[in-house]
Write a protein that holds these residues in place. Structure first.
Motif, short mmCIF file in Angstrom:
data_model
loop_
_atom_site.label_atom_id
_atom_site.label_comp_id
_atom_site.label_asym_id
_atom_site.label_seq_id
_atom_site.Cartn_x
_atom_site.Cartn_y
_atom_site.Cartn_z
N ALA A 114 -0.89 4.32 -7.56
CA ALA A 114 -1.43 2.88 -7.73
C ALA A 114 -1.29 2.55 -9.03
O ALA A 114 -2.04 1.76 -9.81
N GLN A 167 2.00 1.78 -3.70
CA GLN A 167 0.83 2.42 -4.34
C GLN A 167 0.59 3.67 -4.12
O GLN A 167 0.24 4.47 -4.98
N LYS A 168 0.78 4.10 -2.95
CA LYS A 168 0.56 5.60 -2.52
C LYS A 168 1.47 6.53 -3.12
O LYS A 168 1.04 7.65 -3.48
N ALA A 196 -3.65 -5.03 -2.53
CA ALA A 196 -3.07 -3.76 -2.79
C ALA A 196 -3.07 -3.73 -4.48
O ALA A 196 -2.54 -2.59 -4.79
N GLY A 197 -3.60 -4.84 -5.10
CA GLY A 197 -3.67 -4.38 -6.82
C GLY A 197 -2.14 -4.84 -7.23
O GLY A 197 -1.76 -4.42 -8.19
N PRO A 206 0.89 -1.32 0.13
CA PRO A 206 -0.17 0.05 0.24
C PRO A 206 0.87 1.24 0.08
O PRO A 206 0.51 2.49 -0.67
#
Length: 271
Positions: free
Chosen positions: A178, A173-174, A201-202, A170
């Motif tokens: 993302a 991604q932040k 989290a993708g 995360p």
């Protein structure tokens, strides 16, 4: 009186680039007693040499002034709810990637950890790493495929690498909006739960395994970039051991080192 420069001092172009990120108050604020550049150079001297604050040379601002300002820079929340040097590293990474004809934000990352030996200052939060036979702190690092800093966190050394994926992905991604799709890792990150946490989290977690029946260091595809980043960071002697009472200070010094490494790589663009 003009002091002689140290090898760790920033040059004019690097200082002018970093200055907007460091101004938590106006440059000519009435309460400012020492120039920002002198405080920054003192902080870099500590990072490069690994010396104790009390041993800061007398031609720098007082050690307590530098230490307090360093904590403000490390912990200040700005545009991305991050420290000043994290914001600078974010923009430097974008510049470096574009300069190398890459997209601004990466779609693939590499994650890994290393264990730092604890000291009396950090022993209260250390753990024992059974694999390394060392008591200390683990530094978990995420970089792009060029080795550029993306995220870092610390844990006691007894905690498993795979357990940090839920926090590290995360953060990445932040930092990238993302955009990250794939993360490469070593066999310490195996497990269905770990893959699931990355997926939430993708991110698709790909474990790069060592060839069977091999010993010693093996150059593995993709993963070597994060090993090189750890080697670059180790040139800052403050990061050779965990010398900090607070984990946020250890993280801050890692981000500072990553920021300076990026500045050095981009120095021709600053001129």
């Amino acid at each position: 009186m003009t002091r002689r420069g140290y090898p760790s001092d920033v040059d004019d172009d690097t200082y002018l680039f970093l200055l907007p990120y460091l101004l938590l108050s106006p440059k000519d604020a009435a309460q400012r007693k020492y120039p920002i550049r002198d405080v920054l150079n003192a902080l870099l001297w500590v990072a490069r040499t690994g010396a104790q604050w009390a041993y800061l040379p007398h031609d720098f601002p007082p050690a307590e002034t530098v230490r307090q300002q360093a904590h403000r820079w490390f912990e200040a929340g700005c545009w991305f709810e991050a420290g000043c040097f994290e914001n600078a590293a974010h923009d430097l990474r974008l510049l470096s990637r574009v300069e190398k004809s890459r997209s601004g934000d990466p779609t693939a990352i590499i994650i890994d950890s290393r264990t730092l030996q604890s000291t009396p200052e950090s022993g209260h939060r250390a753990g024992f790493d059974g694999a390394k036979k060392r008591k200390g702190i683990k530094v978990h690092l995420a970089v792009d495929t060029l080795g550029h800093f993306l995220a870092v966190l610390t844990t006691p050394a007894n905690e498993q690498d795979r357990a940090q994926v839920k926090d590290l992905c995360p953060e990445v991604q932040k930092a990238t909006g993302a955009k990250v799709e794939v993360a490469y890792a070593d066999q310490g990150y195996t497990g269905q739960q770990t893959a699931l946490e990355a997926t939430e989290a993708g991110v698709e977690l790909i474990v790069v395994k060592r060839p069977e029946a091999t010993k010693g260091f093996i150059l593995l595809p993709k993963r070597w970039a994060v090993e090189r980043s750890f080697a670059w960071l180790s040139r800052f002697r403050r990061l050779g051991r965990d010398l900090e009472r607070l984990p946020s200070t250890l993280v801050g010094f890692h981000v500072l080192a990553a920021c300076i490494l990026l500045c050095n790589n981009l120095r021709p663009l600053f001129a």
